[in-house]
Design a protein around this motif. Structure first.
Motif, PDB file in Angstrom:
ATOM      1  N   ASP A 213       0.904  -1.776  11.324  1.00  0.00           N
ATOM      2  CA  ASP A 213       0.038  -1.414  10.202  1.00  0.00           C
ATOM      3  C   ASP A 213      -1.464  -1.274  10.509  1.00  0.00           C
ATOM      4  O   ASP A 213      -2.294  -1.902   9.842  1.00  0.00           O
ATOM      5  CB  ASP A 213       0.250  -2.448   9.072  1.00  0.00           C
ATOM      6  CG  ASP A 213      -0.236  -1.900   7.737  1.00  0.00           C
ATOM      7  OD1 ASP A 213      -0.465  -0.675   7.636  1.00  0.00           O
ATOM      8  OD2 ASP A 213      -0.409  -2.698   6.794  1.00  0.00           O
TER       9      ASP A 213
ATOM     10  N   MET B 271       0.795  -1.228   0.000  1.00  0.00           N
ATOM     11  CA  MET B 271       0.000   0.000   0.000  1.00  0.00           C
ATOM     12  C   MET B 271       0.830   1.283   0.000  1.00  0.00           C
ATOM     13  O   MET B 271       0.460   2.248  -0.647  1.00  0.00           O
ATOM     14  CB  MET B 271      -0.902   0.024   1.245  1.00  0.00           C
ATOM     15  CG  MET B 271      -2.070  -0.933   1.210  1.00  0.00           C
ATOM     16  SD  MET B 271      -3.370  -0.422   0.092  1.00  0.00           S
ATOM     17  CE  MET B 271      -4.179   0.889   1.004  1.00  0.00           C
ATOM     18  N   ASN B 272       1.917   1.306   0.768  1.00  0.00           N
ATOM     19  CA  ASN B 272       2.586   2.572   1.055  1.00  0.00           C
ATOM     20  C   ASN B 272       4.059   2.574   0.689  1.00  0.00           C
ATOM     21  O   ASN B 272       4.635   1.530   0.406  1.00  0.00           O
ATOM     22  CB  ASN B 272       2.427   2.890   2.547  1.00  0.00           C
ATOM     23  CG  ASN B 272       0.958   2.889   2.956  1.00  0.00           C
ATOM     24  OD1 ASN B 272       0.239   3.820   2.660  1.00  0.00           O
ATOM     25  ND2 ASN B 272       0.512   1.808   3.586  1.00  0.00           N
TER      26      ASN B 272
ATOM     27  N   LYS C 284       7.081   5.979   6.755  1.00  0.00           N
ATOM     28  CA  LYS C 284       5.990   5.388   5.970  1.00  0.00           C
ATOM     29  C   LYS C 284       5.147   6.531   5.420  1.00  0.00           C
ATOM     30  O   LYS C 284       4.586   7.312   6.185  1.00  0.00           O
ATOM     31  CB  LYS C 284       5.173   4.475   6.890  1.00  0.00           C
ATOM     32  CG  LYS C 284       4.003   3.788   6.210  1.00  0.00           C
ATOM     33  CD  LYS C 284       3.429   2.680   7.091  1.00  0.00           C
ATOM     34  CE  LYS C 284       2.225   2.014   6.437  1.00  0.00           C
ATOM     35  NZ  LYS C 284       1.647   0.940   7.236  1.00  0.00           N
TER      36      LYS C 284
ATOM     37  N   GLU D 216      -3.588   0.858   9.564  1.00  0.00           N
ATOM     38  CA  GLU D 216      -4.125   1.904   8.680  1.00  0.00           C
ATOM     39  C   GLU D 216      -5.634   1.731   8.409  1.00  0.00           C
ATOM     40  O   GLU D 216      -6.290   2.665   7.984  1.00  0.00           O
ATOM     41  CB  GLU D 216      -3.340   1.995   7.359  1.00  0.00           C
ATOM     42  CG  GLU D 216      -3.377   0.752   6.518  1.00  0.00           C
ATOM     43  CD  GLU D 216      -2.487   0.860   5.267  1.00  0.00           C
ATOM     44  OE1 GLU D 216      -2.158   1.973   4.851  1.00  0.00           O
ATOM     45  OE2 GLU D 216      -2.126  -0.200   4.708  1.00  0.00           O
TER      46      GLU D 216
HETATM   47 MG   LIG Z   1      -0.904  -1.713   5.187  1.00  0.00          MG
END
Ligand SMILES: [Mg+2]
Ligand SMILES: Nc1ncnc2c1ncn2[C@@H]1O[C@H](COP(=O)(O)OP(=O)(O)OP(=O)(O)O)[C@@H](O)[C@H]1O
Length: 330
Positions: free
Chosen positions: A243, A41-42, A57, A245
């Motif tokens: 993580d 994702m990042n 991140k 998120e």
């Molecule tokens: Mg993630």
């Protein structure tokens, strides 16, 4: 509004960015940068100076690995909110990286480096079984999270609506579309045929929709939101949780359902899965029926949807899991 600065691995540019944030002191220099582990994702980077290392991140308006796929640009800030909520709780805080800094303008987190660990995705491989102490850590952390941070203990909110909307599409919509751009036979020959009957099942879809709406409505309990082996890191200092998120206040049944689904897809022994559930319910209340329904959805979406896993189980086992999932739901 100023456009977010796009971080890169260029040491000179990065050094000046980090100094601007106060994340490197005057004379400190970057010795090396490296990718700390597999992520999709990042933009995630380990920065090493002569004295220390930390992880940055950055979330961007798209998925790092698939730049044509849009994603909520501020998701790193939602992750930061989770870390802040948890920071008042010693037991929880100690099992996560410390949040060392947040750049709100450019959506960047500065996180404690937990060292060269691997996440638990290896569990999906054949014959990899969690040890009791590991399972205990994983289930105790999540039960402690749920019982410590909820609407009885905090007035804070974390709706994270945009990330929930994204996840909702991946969990409750895409897997059941006849055409979603994914050729299941490319993942495993024969899977497409197996998938057809689930994509045509109207009664199943109605159930899925009800649970999807439930996922989108706010609940009372702070959830990690993505509690599966990819968020559990095996470090020299034990298991750490990373993580968050996708975190939000929702139903604990969603969280535990997801976890149990992954234990099943990772072919963990049935008694281990039952133990996991008991470890949780010894510490926190749970509607087991609802939990099983979310578990069933997670199985369906991971086997038939876009967010595929490196599963070791063959077609027959996948088919059996899908059938079991449908039986739970309809
Ligand atoms: Mg993630
Ligand atoms: N604080 C940390 N210390 C050490 N390693 C870390 C840390 N944070 C992340 N990593 C490593 O980097 C990998 C990717 O991090 P993370 O899962 O947070 O990124 P992501 O882009 O959100 O990934 P995904 O696409 O799986 O959601 C982790 O699996 C882990 O190996």
């Amino acid at each position: 509004m100023k456009k977010a600065e796009q971080l890169s691995t260029d040491k000179t540019v990065l050094e000046s960015y980090l100094k601007g944030q106060g994340w490197l002191h005057g004379t400190e220099m970057i010795i090396a940068v490296e990718i700390p582990g597999a992520g999709n994702m990042n933009f995630t980077l380990r920065v090493k100076t002569g004295e220390r290392s930390f992880v940055i991140k950055q979330s961007r308006a798209y998925v790092e690995k698939y730049p044509h796929v849009a994603a909520p640009i501020e998701r790193a800030l939602r992750e930061a909110e989770f870390y802040t909520l948890v920071s008042a709780h010693d037991v929880l805080r100690e099992q996560m990286p410390q949040l060392l800094g947040v750049d709100n303008d450019n959506h960047v987190l500065n996180l404690e480096d937990l060292g060269d660990g691997v996440d638990y995705s290896f569990l999906y491989q054949k014959d990899k079984i969690l040890e009791d102490v590991e399972l205990e850590k994983i289930m105790t952390f999540v039960a402690t999270l749920h019982t410590s941070i909820n609407s009885n203990t905090t007035e804070k909110k974390l709706p994270n609506k945009e990330m929930r909307k994204l996840n909702h599409e991946h969990i409750f919509i895409y897997p059941f579309l006849k055409e979603n751009g994914l050729d299941l036979d490319e993942i495993l020959p024969g899977l497409k045929g197996v998938g057809q009957e689930f994509k045509q099942d109207k009664i199943l879809h109605d159930k899925v929709q009800i649970l999807g709406n439930r996922y989108l409505s706010d609940g009372k309990t702070l959830l990690h939101g993505d509690y599966f082996p990819g968020s559990w890191l095996k470090t020299s200092d034990g298991i750490k949780i990373i993580d968050p998120e996708f975190s939000f206040f929702g139903d604990p049944e969603f969280e535990i359902g997801v976890t149990l689904a992954h234990l099943k897809m990772a072919a963990q022994p049935q008694d281990l899965i039952e133990k996991a559930l008991k470890m949780y319910t010894d510490l926190a209340p749970l509607n087991e029926g609802l939990c099983k329904q979310f578990m069933a959805i997670e199985i369906l979406r991971r086997i038939l949807g876009l967010a595929q896993l490196p599963l070791g189980i063959n077609l027959e086992v996948r088919k059996a899991l899908l059938t079991e999932a449908r039986e739970i739901l309809v």
